[in-house]
Design a protein around this motif. Structure first.
Motif, PDB file in Angstrom:
ATOM      1  N   GLN A   1       0.826  -1.202   0.000  1.00  0.00           N
ATOM      2  CA  GLN A   1       0.000   0.000   0.000  1.00  0.00           C
ATOM      3  C   GLN A   1       0.869   1.264   0.000  1.00  0.00           C
ATOM      4  O   GLN A   1       1.897   1.322   0.669  1.00  0.00           O
ATOM      5  CB  GLN A   1      -0.910   0.022   1.240  1.00  0.00           C
TER       6      GLN A   1
ATOM      7  N   ARG B   1      -6.561  12.891  -0.674  1.00  0.00           N
ATOM      8  CA  ARG B   1      -6.599  11.431  -0.810  1.00  0.00           C
ATOM      9  C   ARG B   1      -7.727  10.855   0.042  1.00  0.00           C
ATOM     10  O   ARG B   1      -7.904  11.253   1.185  1.00  0.00           O
ATOM     11  CB  ARG B   1      -5.271  10.799  -0.352  1.00  0.00           C
TER      12      ARG B   1
ATOM     13  N   GLN C   1      -7.790   7.850   1.051  1.00  0.00           N
ATOM     14  CA  GLN C   1      -7.179   6.747   1.784  1.00  0.00           C
ATOM     15  C   GLN C   1      -6.421   7.324   2.971  1.00  0.00           C
ATOM     16  O   GLN C   1      -5.813   8.390   2.862  1.00  0.00           O
ATOM     17  CB  GLN C   1      -6.202   5.953   0.918  1.00  0.00           C
TER      18      GLN C   1
ATOM     19  N   LEU D   1      -5.383   0.466   7.005  1.00  0.00           N
ATOM     20  CA  LEU D   1      -5.597   1.365   5.875  1.00  0.00           C
ATOM     21  C   LEU D   1      -7.094   1.478   5.622  1.00  0.00           C
ATOM     22  O   LEU D   1      -7.748   0.497   5.285  1.00  0.00           O
ATOM     23  CB  LEU D   1      -4.893   0.843   4.620  1.00  0.00           C
TER      24      LEU D   1
ATOM     25  N   ASP E   1      -9.930   2.979   3.278  1.00  0.00           N
ATOM     26  CA  ASP E   1      -9.975   3.369   1.866  1.00  0.00           C
ATOM     27  C   ASP E   1     -11.416   3.633   1.449  1.00  0.00           C
ATOM     28  O   ASP E   1     -12.258   2.732   1.457  1.00  0.00           O
ATOM     29  CB  ASP E   1      -9.368   2.248   1.020  1.00  0.00           C
TER      30      ASP E   1
ATOM     31  N   SER F   1     -11.972   5.112  -1.600  1.00  0.00           N
ATOM     32  CA  SER F   1     -11.818   5.448  -3.017  1.00  0.00           C
ATOM     33  C   SER F   1     -13.006   5.012  -3.857  1.00  0.00           C
ATOM     34  O   SER F   1     -13.411   5.718  -4.799  1.00  0.00           O
ATOM     35  CB  SER F   1     -10.532   4.802  -3.577  1.00  0.00           C
TER      36      SER F   1
END
Length: 562
Positions: A296, A360, A362, A395, A397, A399
């Motif tokens: 990642q 971002r 993330q 993480l 995320d 997205s």
């Protein structure tokens, strides 16, 4: 009040249900709890479940953390109470070598230069004088009952070693006479004494805490200062220690026999079990999950001063709060409305806020948990003092998520995939005997942002909530300790003097930005600790205000959903 739930209110029907419903109501701050109400939809969490377990055990209804998650209603728990193997805890004095736990390994890795000065403290204003002899005897009883308070740490060729020492008749208690200090010099004098005591602990010599009674003389409230090294004390332990300390003092003052609830599983036994579990095939199966992080991307956090160095001496903080009504919605209405736990909502809001700053969707986070996980049968840590914290990377995320519903579900699913609430990360990183595994874990990307939700602590009136705002910062756990003191009642409140530097000013934190969330005084608060050497205050203010806005928007979305 009881929030609107799918389950209709059904009153307790048996003595067991009555006892559990009363415990839930007290812990959750509700007037009543129905036997089919879901603990987590009422705003419960894993930290509050520890209190439920401790109180239920004292009431003769032994339950386990696993049972609360499997049977999250009063009716369900009442049926299974007492069926799980009960912990057979050592009731005598525990002494001898103790393996280091993962969080202790992390500590010595992170703080090689001055590990002696990394404390957690409580500074009290005592409106009625306390009796010195009783304070000293209370501390002596606490040292004998809570074994972790007698831990010592010794450097060796292959790292630090830990041992549980025998009880000592001498207690780390001092009395300071400030009755002749004038009003103008009093604050500076009190704070200088506190600062000196903060730097006085020694890991090898011990004990790893200090208690000082500051006698300010007639017509002035005295002060009582507790300083513990973090190696022996965490947020859950503060509640246990403070309640036991006050109970013992009051029993001695009345002339009653001193009686504390039975000990639960010792810190030493927990550390030994973790060491064995770290070599198990079951834990090794987690390795693939953690190693996925190595692929990642983890771009560095934006900074205002690229050449700056983060030290504890350069830290400052920004606090944002929700209103009492917004907090009540977060705790008691949103979980049922959206089918989420509070942490899901907080972390979704956090990723959205960081996206405004970094662009971002993330976010690589270091998450902290209370660490008292239900890994083993016959283990009960609900009344054990020590440092149990877990710390692990995750993480988050967003997205591919579109809109609040998908974002909440994405975070919820990503958190649920973390095995055993992340405790395996530290076990593989520090305790696994396979050096290759340890090196693989060490090579994973390092988060630069730490997040820790400390849970709910106490209820408060509006005037108490306003008083909270005027109390000086007493460190990351200050609000926890403040709420514990409020719950105890009596002529005691948090002192208004600065408690002194809890960490060596030259020490380096493990992450560049530390975020601590808590509900206390009836209000949700987020405290962002940052370095003035890396970030401008207005940068962190924008981030925290963005978080508050995103959190409010998610609360509104959940409450408006059909």
């Amino acid at each position: 009040t009881r929030p609107d739930l799918e389950a209709a209110y059904v009153a307790p029907r048996t003595p067991e249900e009555q006892t559990l419903a009363q415990i839930w109501a007290e812990v959750l701050g509700l007037e009543r709890v129905g036997v089919h109400d879901n603990f987590f939809e009422l705003g419960g969490d894993s930290i509050l479940s520890i209190q439920v377990i401790a109180r239920a055990n004292q009431a003769g209804l032994p339950i386990t953390p696993k049972q609360i998650f499997q049977y999250p209603t009063v009716a369900g728990l009442a049926r299974v109470a007492g069926q799980a193997p009960t912990a057979q805890a050592e009731q005598g004095v525990v002494t001898g070598p103790v393996p280091l736990t993962p969080i202790q390994h992390w500590f010595f890795e992170q703080h090689p230069d001055n590990p002696h000065h990394w404390n957690t403290s409580l500074f009290l204003e005592v409106r009625q004088p306390l009796k010195i002899a009783l304070l000293e005897e209370t501390l002596r009883r606490m040292l004998r009952h809570h074994d972790a308070l007698r831990l010592r740490f010794h450097p060796s060729d292959d790292g630090w070693r830990q041992v549980n020492a025998e009880p000592d008749e001498d207690v780390p208690f001092s009395v300071v006479d400030l009755s002749q200090v004038g009003r103008r010099d009093l604050k500076a004098t009190v704070e200088a004494i506190a600062a000196a005591l903060q730097g006085s602990l020694n890991l090898s010599q011990g004990p790893l805490f200090r208690v000082a009674y500051l006698d300010l003389g007639p017509r002035r409230s005295d002060r009582l200062l507790f300083i513990f090294h973090h190696l022996v004390m965490d947020g859950v332990s503060w509640r246990i220690f403070t309640e036991d300390f006050m109970a013992v003092y009051q029993q001695l003052e009345r002339g009653d026999p001193v009686q504390l609830p039975p000990k639960t599983t010792s810190f030493r036994e927990w550390a030994r079990r973790l060491s064995r579990y770290a070599q198990s095939p079951e834990l090794r199966r987690e390795l693939d999950y953690w190693l996925r992080l190595k692929d990642q991307e983890a771009p560095p956090l934006p900074v205002d001063y690229p050449d700056g160095t983060f030290t504890y001496g350069s830290t400052d903080s920004v606090i944002v709060s929700l209103s009492p009504s917004e907090t009540q919605a977060l705790l008691q209405e949103v979980p049922a409305a959206c089918g989420t736990q509070i942490n899901d909502l907080l972390l979704t809001a956090l990723v959205r806020a960081f996206a405004r700053w970094t662009g971002r969707r993330q976010l690589l986070l270091e998450l902290e948990g209370h660490g008292r996980e239900a890994l083993f049968e016959g283990v009960d840590l609900s009344r054990t003092v020590g440092w149990f914290t877990t710390s692990f990377p995750v993480l988050l995320d967003l997205s591919d998520a579109r809109g609040p519903e998908e974002e909440l579900r994405a975070v919820q699913e990503q958190l649920r995939r973390v095995p055993h609430r992340g405790i395996g990360y530290g076990l593989l990183r520090y305790l696994c005997a396979d050096e290759e595994v340890r090196e693989q874990m060490k090579s994973l990307p390092k988060p630069e942002v730490n997040f820790n939700y400390l849970g709910r602590f106490g209820q408060a009136t509006a005037s108490e909530a306003e008083e909270d705002e005027s109390i000086p910062d007493q460190g990351l756990l200050g609000r926890v300790r403040q709420a514990v003191v409020r719950r105890s009642g009596g002529p005691i409140r948090i002192a208004r003097e600065f408690v002194g530097p809890e960490q060596s000013p030259e020490g380096t934190p493990g992450t560049r930005l530390n975020l601590v969330a808590i509900v206390t005084g009836g209000r949700f608060q987020l405290r962002a600790v940052y370095s003035k050497n890396l970030h401008k205050r207005r940068t962190i203010e924008r981030l925290t205000h963005a978080f508050a806005e995103e959190l409010k928007a998610l609360i509104a979305y959940c409450l408006s959903s059909p």
